[in-house]
Design a protein around this motif. Structure first.
Motif, PDB file in Angstrom:
ATOM      1  N   LEU A  17      41.768  28.943  40.635  1.00  0.00           N
ATOM      2  CA  LEU A  17      42.001  29.198  39.720  1.00  0.00           C
ATOM      3  C   LEU A  17      40.568  29.349  39.280  1.00  0.00           C
ATOM      4  CD1 LEU A  17      45.147  26.978  38.323  1.00  0.00           C
ATOM      5  CD2 LEU A  17      44.771  29.779  38.450  1.00  0.00           C
ATOM      6  N   ARG A  18      39.298  28.236  39.197  1.00  0.00           N
ATOM      7  CA  ARG A  18      38.294  28.312  38.643  1.00  0.00           C
ATOM      8  C   ARG A  18      37.491  29.598  38.947  1.00  0.00           C
ATOM      9  NH1 ARG A  18      37.793  21.998  39.287  1.00  0.00           N
ATOM     10  NH2 ARG A  18      39.012  21.661  36.825  1.00  0.00           N
ATOM     11  N   ALA A  19      38.110  30.168  40.166  1.00  0.00           N
ATOM     12  CA  ALA A  19      37.642  31.109  40.901  1.00  0.00           C
ATOM     13  C   ALA A  19      37.526  32.389  40.129  1.00  0.00           C
ATOM     14  CB  ALA A  19      37.643  31.390  42.355  1.00  0.00           C
ATOM     15  N   HIS A  20      38.923  32.867  39.999  1.00  0.00           N
ATOM     16  CA  HIS A  20      40.016  33.783  39.027  1.00  0.00           C
ATOM     17  C   HIS A  20      39.943  33.290  37.534  1.00  0.00           C
ATOM     18  CE1 HIS A  20      40.681  34.567  43.231  1.00  0.00           C
ATOM     19  NE2 HIS A  20      40.482  35.631  42.767  1.00  0.00           N
ATOM     20  N   ARG A  21      38.586  33.844  37.176  1.00  0.00           N
ATOM     21  CA  ARG A  21      38.298  32.899  35.427  1.00  0.00           C
ATOM     22  C   ARG A  21      38.676  34.006  34.516  1.00  0.00           C
ATOM     23  NH1 ARG A  21      37.802  28.014  34.022  1.00  0.00           N
ATOM     24  NH2 ARG A  21      36.765  26.686  35.298  1.00  0.00           N
ATOM     25  N   SER A 129      43.620  26.573  33.574  1.00  0.00           N
ATOM     26  CA  SER A 129      41.831  26.082  33.612  1.00  0.00           C
ATOM     27  C   SER A 129      41.621  25.923  35.412  1.00  0.00           C
ATOM     28  CB  SER A 129      41.133  25.101  32.678  1.00  0.00           C
ATOM     29  OG  SER A 129      42.408  23.896  33.464  1.00  0.00           O
ATOM     30  N   GLY A 130      42.284  25.162  35.965  1.00  0.00           N
ATOM     31  CA  GLY A 130      41.992  24.571  37.233  1.00  0.00           C
ATOM     32  C   GLY A 130      42.729  23.037  37.554  1.00  0.00           C
ATOM     33  N   ASP A 131      41.871  22.640  35.880  1.00  0.00           N
ATOM     34  CA  ASP A 131      43.674  20.984  36.092  1.00  0.00           C
ATOM     35  C   ASP A 131      44.602  21.036  35.686  1.00  0.00           C
ATOM     36  OD1 ASP A 131      40.225  20.366  35.584  1.00  0.00           O
ATOM     37  OD2 ASP A 131      40.513  20.875  32.832  1.00  0.00           O
ATOM     38  N   THR A 132      44.869  19.581  36.963  1.00  0.00           N
ATOM     39  CA  THR A 132      46.407  19.316  36.314  1.00  0.00           C
ATOM     40  C   THR A 132      46.839  18.344  35.115  1.00  0.00           C
ATOM     41  OG1 THR A 132      45.268  17.599  37.820  1.00  0.00           O
ATOM     42  CG2 THR A 132      46.735  19.728  38.823  1.00  0.00           C
ATOM     43  N   LYS A 427      49.966  26.422  23.707  1.00  0.00           N
ATOM     44  CA  LYS A 427      48.432  27.402  24.041  1.00  0.00           C
ATOM     45  C   LYS A 427      47.639  27.169  23.872  1.00  0.00           C
ATOM     46  CE  LYS A 427      48.623  31.878  26.565  1.00  0.00           C
ATOM     47  NZ  LYS A 427      49.634  31.051  28.182  1.00  0.00           N
ATOM     48  N   LYS A 428      47.192  26.554  22.540  1.00  0.00           N
ATOM     49  CA  LYS A 428      45.501  26.440  22.263  1.00  0.00           C
ATOM     50  C   LYS A 428      45.300  25.598  23.156  1.00  0.00           C
ATOM     51  CE  LYS A 428      42.878  26.114  18.138  1.00  0.00           C
ATOM     52  NZ  LYS A 428      43.190  25.724  17.131  1.00  0.00           N
ATOM     53  N   LYS A 429      46.170  24.319  23.029  1.00  0.00           N
ATOM     54  CA  LYS A 429      45.904  23.014  23.844  1.00  0.00           C
ATOM     55  C   LYS A 429      45.240  23.215  25.393  1.00  0.00           C
ATOM     56  CE  LYS A 429      47.301  18.198  24.063  1.00  0.00           C
ATOM     57  NZ  LYS A 429      47.899  17.146  23.519  1.00  0.00           N
ATOM     58  N   ASP A 433      42.009  29.347  27.483  1.00  0.00           N
ATOM     59  CA  ASP A 433      41.570  31.205  27.151  1.00  0.00           C
ATOM     60  C   ASP A 433      42.171  31.897  27.541  1.00  0.00           C
ATOM     61  OD1 ASP A 433      38.732  29.696  27.067  1.00  0.00           O
ATOM     62  OD2 ASP A 433      38.567  28.374  29.433  1.00  0.00           O
ATOM     63  N   GLY A 434      42.867  31.515  27.565  1.00  0.00           N
ATOM     64  CA  GLY A 434      44.403  32.418  28.032  1.00  0.00           C
ATOM     65  C   GLY A 434      43.967  32.593  29.427  1.00  0.00           C
ATOM     66  N   ALA A 435      43.926  32.145  30.675  1.00  0.00           N
ATOM     67  CA  ALA A 435      44.275  32.486  31.616  1.00  0.00           C
ATOM     68  C   ALA A 435      45.448  32.677  32.498  1.00  0.00           C
ATOM     69  CB  ALA A 435      43.632  30.721  32.658  1.00  0.00           C
ATOM     70  N   LEU A 436      46.536  32.331  31.723  1.00  0.00           N
ATOM     71  CA  LEU A 436      47.687  32.610  31.486  1.00  0.00           C
ATOM     72  C   LEU A 436      48.590  33.248  30.493  1.00  0.00           C
ATOM     73  CD1 LEU A 436      49.112  28.998  32.990  1.00  0.00           C
ATOM     74  CD2 LEU A 436      48.977  30.975  34.593  1.00  0.00           C
ATOM     75  N   ARG A 437      48.754  34.324  31.270  1.00  0.00           N
ATOM     76  CA  ARG A 437      50.371  35.284  30.192  1.00  0.00           C
ATOM     77  C   ARG A 437      50.702  34.811  28.704  1.00  0.00           C
ATOM     78  NH1 ARG A 437      52.683  38.976  33.847  1.00  0.00           N
ATOM     79  NH2 ARG A 437      52.716  36.967  35.318  1.00  0.00           N
ATOM     80  N   ASP A 438      50.934  35.553  27.344  1.00  0.00           N
ATOM     81  CA  ASP A 438      51.720  35.286  26.441  1.00  0.00           C
ATOM     82  C   ASP A 438      52.442  35.467  27.133  1.00  0.00           C
ATOM     83  OD1 ASP A 438      51.514  34.682  23.815  1.00  0.00           O
ATOM     84  OD2 ASP A 438      52.528  36.947  24.388  1.00  0.00           O
ATOM     85  N   ILE A 439      53.878  34.725  27.096  1.00  0.00           N
ATOM     86  CA  ILE A 439      55.486  34.773  26.530  1.00  0.00           C
ATOM     87  C   ILE A 439      55.718  35.554  26.677  1.00  0.00           C
ATOM     88  CG2 ILE A 439      56.066  33.228  25.066  1.00  0.00           C
ATOM     89  CD1 ILE A 439      58.512  31.418  27.471  1.00  0.00           C
TER      90      ILE A 439
END
Ligand SMILES: Cc1cc2nc3c(=O)[nH]c(=O)nc-3n(C[C@H](O)[C@H](O)[C@H](O)COP(=O)(O)OP(=O)(O)OC[C@H]3O[C@@H](n4cnc5c(N)ncnc54)[C@H](O)[C@@H]3O)c2cc1C
Length: 447
Positions: A17-21, A129-132, A427-429, A433-439
């Motif tokens: 995920l960090r490599a595909h921002r 973001s790649g964090d859990t 989403k904001k929290k 950065d909007g790495a995942l799409r909007d529902i």
């Protein structure tokens, strides 16, 4: 499976995920029960195929720890070895626990335990973001815990879950109760859901004056057991019998062999073709593969064109408050019409739990109507002609519609139902950065 292996796999996803921002990530897995076509097939795939292990079954503690992409067929097999089952098991073997949690899974034990997500006690969620984030009802990520159901992978992916399990007995005794009047049918369904001696309740509508409630009770003994995994077809048995016995495992998968009844569209109910499929291929995993192949090559679309037909898929699961269920069924008979319809009651397990993106009244019993088929005709109708009417009726009756298949809501309609302020906060929290799409984009625009 050791904890270290899980941590190693998790690290791999974090690095990916960090490599595909750039955003637009898709889940890379071998099965899916998603029934809307996706347009961005080229998006980078997060390979989660090895997150399919049952980590620990604690029968005495009443929970299982399991990786998020574990299909229920494997989860159930492991739980049954410990004489327990997940409190709610969706009917199709290939549905994963993460998919059912994010997609509001339901089954005949839902009248007691609620939807699948209500049986989840803790989740480790991989963020864009790649964090859990380890999410529980009482920790700092409780907002994500309660906001995750119905987010369909747009807030993060559940990599590991702790979920409730319940003790099982060897057999399930079934009682099929026939009704001919919808008002009496749903009143009886409500009454049955108040019984303490029943373990499972669901039903099927076969026609305007033919409705069945099926009650299931665990039993240590059975005078005989039926087998619906090959030659005999479960849904047909409901019209022929008033009592039946199945092993608990066969009960859990009773709908899978014929994908409820949808296997008829793949000719699998023809005795000769059924033999050609063979016992091992009569299951939802085979059928979804065929449907995906059809969707890719547009076989049905070309055939319809050849015969001058127009078609619309109406594949929906909707929850309606029980007091409005007769009205919804009357609408259904007038407008949608195809039969049968699956009926499954559900109500809140914990009345204080509020799931922000799938809001149901915790004081009410709801009835899930499941209907899955294609409506064909000679006239060209506007896109979503039937599905839009379903959406309008469900909304008017204070119900909820699942988002695993086609939706036609306008942005305003969608956000009134699915709680924009709560979604925006999450989403904001958790995905600033909007790495995942909007529902809305994902579930309605299929983007
Ligand atoms: C014909 C049909 C009948 C159905 N009947 C039932 C039913 O009777 N009972 C029932 O409970 N459900 C039913 N479903 C719905 C099914 O439970 C949902 O579609 C569920 O989301 C599928 O889970 P899956 O594991 O196959 O996920 P997928 O189909 O692979 O994915 C579904 C969505 O969930 C997201 N997702 C998947 N895994 C995760 C994860 N670990 N974390 C976060 N997001 C994730 C994906 O991004 C995607 O948006 C039915 C579906 C169909 C097509």
């Amino acid at each position: 499976m050791t904890g270290l292996a899980y941590e190693d796999k998790k690290q791999r996803l974090t690095e990916f995920l960090r490599a595909h921002r750039g955003g637009g990530i898709r889940l890379g897995k071998t099965t899916s029960n998603l029934f809307r076509d996706r347009q961005d097939a080229s998006a980078p795939r997060l390979d989660v195929r090895d997150f399919n292990n049952v980590l620990r079954v604690d029968a005495a503690g009443g929970y299982v720890e399991v990786e998020g992409m574990t299909p229920y067929v494997e989860l159930v097999a492991e739980c049954l070895r410990h004489n327990v089952m997940p409190a709610v098991v969706p009917q199709l073997k290939s549905i994963t626990i993460g998919g059912a949690t994010v997609g509001c899974g339901i089954e005949s034990s839902s009248f007691r335990y609620g939807l699948v997500h209500e049986t989840v006690q803790e989740m480790e969620i991989l963020l864009g973001s790649g964090d859990t984030a380890l999410c529980a009802p009482d920790n700092e990520h409780r907002d994500l815990f309660y906001g995750f159901p119905n987010s369909y992978g747009t807030l993060g992916y559940a990599l590991k879950l702790k979920a409730k399990v319940v003790p099982v007995k060897k057999y399930v005794k079934l009682t099929h109760i026939r009704h001919s009047d919808p008002t009496a049918y749903f009143a009886d369904l409500s009454r049955q859901c108040d019984r303490r001696d029943i373990d499972f309740v669901d039903g099927v509508v076969f026609g305007r004056d033919e409705m069945i409630i099926t009650l299931g009770q665990f039993s240590d003994n059975a005078p005989y057991t039926s087998d619906y995994s090959y030659e005999n077809i479960y849904y047909k048995s409901l019209r022929e019998r008033s009592e039946d016995y199945l092993t608990t495992e066969d009960y859990i998968w009773r709908w899978d062999t014929d994908w409820f009844w949808c296997s008829k569209n793949l000719f699998a109910q023809n005795p000769l073709i059924r033999r050609l499929y063979g016992k091992s291929r009569l299951n939802s995993i085979t059928y979804t593969k065929i449907m995906r192949w059809n969707s890719r090559w547009k076989v049905a679309h070309h055939l319809n064109k050849l015969f001058g037909l127009h078609s619309e898929s109406v594949i929906q699961d909707v929850e309606i408050p029980v007091e409005c269920a007769p009205e919804f069924l009357a609408f259904y008979h007038d407008v949608i019409r195809f039969m049968p319809v699956w009926i499954c009651p559900t109500r809140a397990y914990d009345k204080n739990a509020k799931f922000d993106l799938y809001r149901m009244d915790p004081e009410k019993l709801y009835v899930n109507f499941g209907f899955w088929d294609v409506i064909r005709g000679r006239s060209k109708l506007p896109p979503g002609y039937y599905n839009r009417q379903v959406e309008e009726k469900v909304t008017a009756l204070g119900g909820m519609k699942s988002l695993y298949s086609d939706s036609y809501f306008t942005r305003d309609q969608f956000w009134r139902i699915y709680n924009k302020p709560a979604y925006d906060r999450l989403k904001k929290k958790y995905d600033p950065d909007g790495a995942l799409r909007d529902i809305y984009r994902k579930c309605v625009l299929k983007g």
